[in-house]
Each structure stands twice: as C-alpha cells, then as structure tokens.
Design a protein around this motif. Structure first.
Motif, PDB file in Angstrom:
ATOM      1  N   ILE A  38      -1.106 -10.862 -47.146  1.00 14.47           N
ATOM      2  CA  ILE A  38      -1.069  -9.680 -48.018  1.00 14.47           C
ATOM      3  C   ILE A  38      -0.505  -8.439 -47.333  1.00 14.47           C
ATOM      4  N   PRO A  39      -0.954  -8.072 -46.124  1.00 15.90           N
ATOM      5  CA  PRO A  39      -0.359  -6.877 -45.490  1.00 15.90           C
ATOM      6  C   PRO A  39       1.143  -7.005 -45.299  1.00 15.90           C
ATOM      7  N   PHE A  40       1.615  -8.208 -44.967  1.00 17.73           N
ATOM      8  CA  PHE A  40       3.043  -8.419 -44.769  1.00 17.73           C
ATOM      9  C   PHE A  40       3.801  -8.316 -46.093  1.00 17.73           C
ATOM     10  N   LEU A  41       3.257  -8.919 -47.157  1.00 18.36           N
ATOM     11  CA  LEU A  41       3.944  -8.864 -48.451  1.00 18.36           C
ATOM     12  C   LEU A  41       4.049  -7.433 -48.959  1.00 18.36           C
ATOM     13  N   ILE A  42       3.001  -6.646 -48.779  1.00 17.92           N
ATOM     14  CA  ILE A  42       3.065  -5.239 -49.194  1.00 17.92           C
ATOM     15  C   ILE A  42       4.125  -4.500 -48.373  1.00 17.92           C
ATOM     16  N   VAL A  46       7.511  -2.801 -49.974  1.00 20.13           N
ATOM     17  CA  VAL A  46       7.757  -1.360 -49.840  1.00 20.13           C
ATOM     18  C   VAL A  46       9.070  -1.097 -49.113  1.00 20.13           C
ATOM     19  N   THR A  47       9.299  -1.773 -47.980  1.00 18.04           N
ATOM     20  CA  THR A  47      10.550  -1.559 -47.251  1.00 18.04           C
ATOM     21  C   THR A  47      11.742  -2.102 -48.030  1.00 18.04           C
ATOM     22  N   GLY A  48      11.529  -3.188 -48.791  1.00 12.25           N
ATOM     23  CA  GLY A  48      12.603  -3.693 -49.644  1.00 12.25           C
ATOM     24  C   GLY A  48      13.008  -2.679 -50.695  1.00 12.25           C
ATOM     25  N   LEU A  49      12.025  -2.039 -51.326  1.00 12.13           N
ATOM     26  CA  LEU A  49      12.319  -0.982 -52.293  1.00 12.13           C
ATOM     27  C   LEU A  49      13.058   0.174 -51.629  1.00 12.13           C
ATOM     28  N   MET A  50      12.613   0.554 -50.432  1.00 14.30           N
ATOM     29  CA  MET A  50      13.285   1.636 -49.711  1.00 14.30           C
ATOM     30  C   MET A  50      14.756   1.314 -49.490  1.00 14.30           C
ATOM     31  N   MET A  51      15.044   0.123 -48.998  1.00 13.08           N
ATOM     32  CA  MET A  51      16.428  -0.236 -48.688  1.00 13.08           C
ATOM     33  C   MET A  51      17.295  -0.295 -49.942  1.00 13.08           C
ATOM     34  N   MET A  52      16.746  -0.859 -51.015  1.00 11.58           N
ATOM     35  CA  MET A  52      17.535  -0.955 -52.245  1.00 11.58           C
ATOM     36  C   MET A  52      17.913   0.416 -52.774  1.00 11.58           C
ATOM     37  N   HIS A 145      11.312  -4.246 -41.842  1.00 10.08           N
ATOM     38  CA  HIS A 145      11.341  -5.407 -42.734  1.00 10.08           C
ATOM     39  C   HIS A 145      11.542  -6.702 -41.950  1.00 10.08           C
ATOM     40  N   GLY A 146      12.323  -6.630 -40.855  1.00  7.33           N
ATOM     41  CA  GLY A 146      12.656  -7.853 -40.136  1.00  7.33           C
ATOM     42  C   GLY A 146      11.880  -8.093 -38.863  1.00  7.33           C
ATOM     43  N   THR A 147      11.396  -6.998 -38.225  1.00  3.43           N
ATOM     44  CA  THR A 147      10.774  -7.183 -36.905  1.00  3.43           C
ATOM     45  C   THR A 147       9.513  -6.353 -36.702  1.00  3.43           C
ATOM     46  N   LEU A 148       9.064  -5.610 -37.697  1.00  3.18           N
ATOM     47  CA  LEU A 148       7.895  -4.723 -37.556  1.00  3.18           C
ATOM     48  C   LEU A 148       8.111  -3.667 -36.467  1.00  3.18           C
ATOM     49  N   LEU A 149       9.372  -3.433 -36.110  1.00  2.00           N
ATOM     50  CA  LEU A 149       9.747  -2.468 -35.070  1.00  2.00           C
ATOM     51  C   LEU A 149       9.332  -2.925 -33.675  1.00  2.00           C
ATOM     52  N   ILE A 150       8.968  -4.198 -33.513  1.00  2.00           N
ATOM     53  CA  ILE A 150       8.519  -4.684 -32.207  1.00  2.00           C
ATOM     54  C   ILE A 150       9.344  -5.887 -31.753  1.00  2.00           C
ATOM     55  N   GLY A 151      10.525  -6.041 -32.303  1.00  2.00           N
ATOM     56  CA  GLY A 151      11.441  -7.056 -31.825  1.00  2.00           C
ATOM     57  C   GLY A 151      11.066  -8.478 -32.177  1.00  2.00           C
ATOM     58  N   VAL A 384      17.316  -3.938 -60.943  1.00  2.00           N
ATOM     59  CA  VAL A 384      16.162  -3.800 -61.833  1.00  2.00           C
ATOM     60  C   VAL A 384      15.186  -4.958 -61.632  1.00  2.00           C
ATOM     61  N   LEU A 385      15.728  -6.175 -61.566  1.00  2.00           N
ATOM     62  CA  LEU A 385      14.879  -7.355 -61.379  1.00  2.00           C
ATOM     63  C   LEU A 385      14.101  -7.275 -60.067  1.00  2.00           C
ATOM     64  N   ASN A 386      14.787  -6.927 -58.991  1.00  2.00           N
ATOM     65  CA  ASN A 386      14.123  -6.857 -57.690  1.00  2.00           C
ATOM     66  C   ASN A 386      13.104  -5.730 -57.626  1.00  2.00           C
ATOM     67  N   THR A 387      13.393  -4.626 -58.310  1.00  2.00           N
ATOM     68  CA  THR A 387      12.430  -3.521 -58.351  1.00  2.00           C
ATOM     69  C   THR A 387      11.154  -3.948 -59.059  1.00  2.00           C
ATOM     70  N   LEU A 388      11.303  -4.593 -60.214  1.00  2.00           N
ATOM     71  CA  LEU A 388      10.124  -5.086 -60.941  1.00  2.00           C
ATOM     72  C   LEU A 388       9.368  -6.121 -60.117  1.00  2.00           C
ATOM     73  N   PHE A 389      10.118  -6.961 -59.411  1.00  2.00           N
ATOM     74  CA  PHE A 389       9.479  -7.974 -58.578  1.00  2.00           C
ATOM     75  C   PHE A 389       8.660  -7.331 -57.456  1.00  2.00           C
ATOM     76  N   CYS A 390       9.235  -6.362 -56.764  1.00  2.91           N
ATOM     77  CA  CYS A 390       8.521  -5.707 -55.659  1.00  2.91           C
ATOM     78  C   CYS A 390       7.270  -4.995 -56.156  1.00  2.91           C
ATOM     79  N   LEU A 391       7.379  -4.301 -57.292  1.00  2.00           N
ATOM     80  CA  LEU A 391       6.210  -3.617 -57.841  1.00  2.00           C
ATOM     81  C   LEU A 391       5.147  -4.625 -58.262  1.00  2.00           C
ATOM     82  N   SER A 392       5.578  -5.743 -58.836  1.00  2.00           N
ATOM     83  CA  SER A 392       4.628  -6.801 -59.215  1.00  2.00           C
ATOM     84  C   SER A 392       3.953  -7.389 -57.990  1.00  2.00           C
TER      85      SER A 392
END
Length: 470
Positions: A38-42, A46-52, A145-151, A384-392
């Motif tokens: 769950i923490p990873f999916l959230i 969130v970072t996916g929405l930011m990038m889009m 999104h890819g490394t949690l900033l820790i490589g 639009v689809l990805n935004t709805l998916f991320c919010l869901s």
C-alpha cells in the motif's frame, strides 16, 4: 461430543469447509501483501500523477515553450553559436519542436559535467531558458517513482512491491469474486453503511481496475533491475547481429544515449550495442560528397519521414555515430507504431542501422506500447484514463487501511490479521507456487517463501510473537 441438553443436537460450531479455509488463507495473504504494498502504490500513484501533469503543463525538455513565428528559421550553425554563447560546453543533442510556434531545445554537456538544457527561439536566436534537466520536479518524481531516491536498493524494494501487487490482485479477485450475485460484485451498494460501505467500494472499484493494475505492474516490472533488466529485457533486446557487416562498440544504447534517471532510448534497444563509424558499411543516407553536419543529418531525418518532434544525438568520440530518434516514450509522438531509431556514420553519412517498431521482438513491441501508455503519453484519452486510475488506486489503498482500522480491536497491541485456518490442505502446493514465482519473479518469489516460512515455521513456535503479528 457436546450435545444440547434440550434437543440432543451437537451445539459446537460447524468446522469450516475447504472453501472457507481457502477464503481465510487468501484474506491473510491479501492482508500481509497489502501491509507492504500500500505505501508503495500510493507513492507510485502520486508521483505518476505528478509526472503526467508536469509533462502536460511544463514538459520535460521545454517542449511547451512558445515562440512567435517571425520568418524563416536561422541556419543550424547560427543556432548552435547562440546556444554555446549562452551555455558553454559541447552540444550533445538537438530536439525538434512539435510545431513551428514552439522552441527548439539543445542539450549541452558543460565542462563541469552534467547536462544542461537550452531552449532557443529558432527565428531570432534568443535564448528563452536554461536549466539542469536533473533538477526539475519531473526528475525528482521520476527518481522517486523508480528508486525512492536511494538508488539500487529502492529499485529492489519497488520490484518486490510490484510483484506482491500481483499477489494482491489475485487474492483480492478471489475474495471479491461473485458467488452467485454478479450485481453485488460489479455495482457499488451506496446504501451500505460504515465498514460495509468501505468494503463494498474497495471491492467493486478494485474489481474494475484489477486488469489495468496488472498492466501497470507488469510494464513497471519490466523497468526494474532484476526481473526487467536481467531477465525480460536481456532476452528481448534487439539483436545487433541484424546489422550485417556493421562494426559495433562496447557501449550500449542506454549507456551512450540515456542520462541521469531519464530514459530516452526505446526499451528494446537499451542493451543493444551501438554501431561504430569509420567503416565502409551501411546504406545510402546523405548524398555522396555531402558534408556530414547537424544540419544535413536533420535534413536526412525529415527526408526519412521524421516530422514534428524528433531528436538528433551527436557523435561523442571518433567512433561515435549520429543518432536520429523518434520515440513515443520520450513524448515525441502519441503513436508508438511510428517509433524509429536511425544511426548514421559520422564520416560517410551512410545509414548504419534503421530500427522500427516492426523490428522489435514481441516483448519489445509490448513495451514500446506499454511504456507510453504507462506514462499517459498516447493522447488525451490516455491522460484521462491514467488520472482516473491513479486516483482510484489511492482510494482503494486508503479504503483498505480504513477497513483494517475499523476491524482492528480498539487499543489492541497486535496487527489483527485474518486468522490462518487450521489444517489447511495443499500447503505444499503453496511452497511449489513460491518456488515457481522465484523463477519467474526472483525477488517476489523469495519474499513469498520467506513470509511462508515465517508464518508456518517460526510464528507457530513463538506464541507471543505470533499474537503480535496476528
């Protein structure tokens, strides 16, 4: 036998049947997988929405900076002089604008290292903006999104989360699968109250988004360092042997053309060796005797059909090549089926390699479509689809936590996990599944086996610890 004194009937509760035992076992695995995932999916949502939205509003490479069309474009040589006067260094990449009223962008390697981006008004020579590509909010979100900033450690943790996310989907579908009432599974019951409402919305929304979630998880796993890079990508890379009689270097496309945490090279080409200049190999590109320069290579790209936004990477050394690239993963177009990478000898102007979508392997084609889809780059419908998916996804994660808190006894000093059913048959089958998963998804399989060993071999012999995590 415990009999009722009044009726003589056995008053003990009936033993759970096999179906109920499997239900509780699936619920338990769903619960434990959720604790980690769950923490990873959230974070990923969130970072996916930011990038889009950063891509749409500000762009990754200054592709949204507008200019006024005031006549003919300046010659490329004059543009390069203006860029280097504002930002000293070596030009390593030219990026065409998507339309005539957008700025041209150059990537510069300054003497102190790194990469600087310069947005230029190609009609006047005015420099509009200079920035370090790695320092923007997009790059921060991409790195998180890819490394949690820790490589590499972060990459491995996310790979485990993505694999356990598939376990979460499978067990969730089993728990919510309609047992005679499809309407209840497909449509939310808004008349429910309290925990029942949270459970209903969690299950129905999770049911509808499960297929899309698997697509996102698999395409994300293909980017990871173990399952993606060592297994799938290594087996699915474009074979350099297809470039008959063309010498290749020790440098791969990813090492030569990518920079920082940003991947600009098609997935299927990242591990493929680069061709080398300096031989008589290749097919006709530039006209014989024509000087090989940035301007002539850009003209060649347009003659090959690269309209709108595409990129030209300059040779880095005496063996390097000119690389023309149009890639939907980089936002150059919304159509992955027209992706194209062309390598040109820096001395002869001959085309050493011309790789298109049809040349990729099946996995390469899947990723060529899956990556821009994953990033929301295939048009407004995709965004639009990805935004709805991320919010869901965020709602499903939060609702799962709410259900746990509402079910958990007040002030209980334990997780209140679903109980492990006793005498569950086929537990050896679970071990075999874990071993199979270890072969298909190494980090995930090892994690499943470790959790199974903890649950069956250790916790059963440590009552106090078992109570805390139960």
């Amino acid at each position: 036998m415990a009999l009722s004194q009044s009726t003589g009937v056995d008053s003990r509760p009936a033993a759970p049947n096999l179906s109920q035992k499997f239900y509780f076992a699936a619920w338990r695995w769903h619960f434990y997988a959720g604790l980690y995932v769950i923490p990873f999916l959230i974070m990923l949502a969130v970072t996916g929405l930011m990038m889009m939205f950063i891509t749409q509003v500000d762009g990754r490479d200054g592709e949204t900076l507008r200019v006024s069309v005031t006549g003919a474009e300046m010659p490329i040589e004059a543009q390069m002089q203006a860029v280097l006067a504002a930002q000293p260094g070596a030009i390593v990449e030219w990026i065409a604008p998507k339309s005539a009223d957008l700025a041209t962008v150059y990537r510069i390697a300054p003497p102190q290292g790194g990469n600087r981006m310069v947005a230029l008004n190609q009609y006047t020579g005015d420099v509009l903006e200079i920035w370090d590509r790695r320092a923007g909010w997009y790059d921060w979100a991409d790195n998180m999104h890819g490394t949690l900033l820790i490589g590499e450690t972060g990459d491995r943790l996310i790979e485990i989360a993505a694999g356990l996310g598939i376990v979460l989907v499978v067990t969730g579908l089993y728990l919510w699968w309609p047992r005679g009432n499809w309407r209840a599974a497909l449509l939310p019951n808004l008349r429910a109250r309290r925990r029942a409402l949270w459970k209903n919305l969690h299950g129905v929304l999770g049911f509808w988004m499960s297929g899309l979630l698997v697509v996102f998880l698999i395409s994300g796993l293909a980017w990871t360092g173990i399952w993606g890079e060592k297994f799938v990508q290594a087996w699915s890379s474009f074979p350099a042997q297809k470039w008959d009689a063309v010498p290749t270097s020790d440098s791969t496309h990813a090492a030569h053309l990518n920079h920082g945490s940003t991947n600009d090279v098609p997935w299927a080409l990242e591990q493929t060796p680069m061709p080398m200049s300096g031989s008589t190999a290749g097919t006709q590109g530039l006209a014989p005797g024509e000087a090989v320069s940035l301007g002539s290579v850009i003209a060649l790209g347009r003659a090959l059909g690269m309209e709108g936004r595409f990129r030209v990477a300059l040779p880095r050394d005496a063996n390097g090549v000119w690389t023309l690239n149009r890639d939907s993963m980089s936002g150059d177009s919304t159509d992955p089926f027209v992706d194209r990478t062309v390598h040109v000898d820096q001395y002869t102007g001959k085309i050493l390699a011309d790789v298109r979508f049809d040349d990729y392997s099946l996995a390469g084609k899947a990723m060529a479509v899956g990556i821009p889809f994953h990033m929301g780059l295939m048009g407004l419908w995709n965004l639009v689809l990805n935004t709805l998916f991320c919010l869901s996804m965020i709602f499903v994660c939060i609702s799962g936590m709410v259900m746990w808190l509402k079910r958990r006894p007040t002030r209980a000093a334990r997780l209140a996990a679903p109980p492990m059913p006793e005498d569950l048959p086929f537990w050896k089958g679970a071990v075999l599944i874990g071993l199979f998963a270890s072969l298909a998804f190494p980090l995930v399989g090892l994690t499943l086996l470790a959790v199974l060993a903890l649950d069956v071999l250790i916790l059963s012999n440590l009552p106090r610890l078992k109570r805390v995590v139960s």
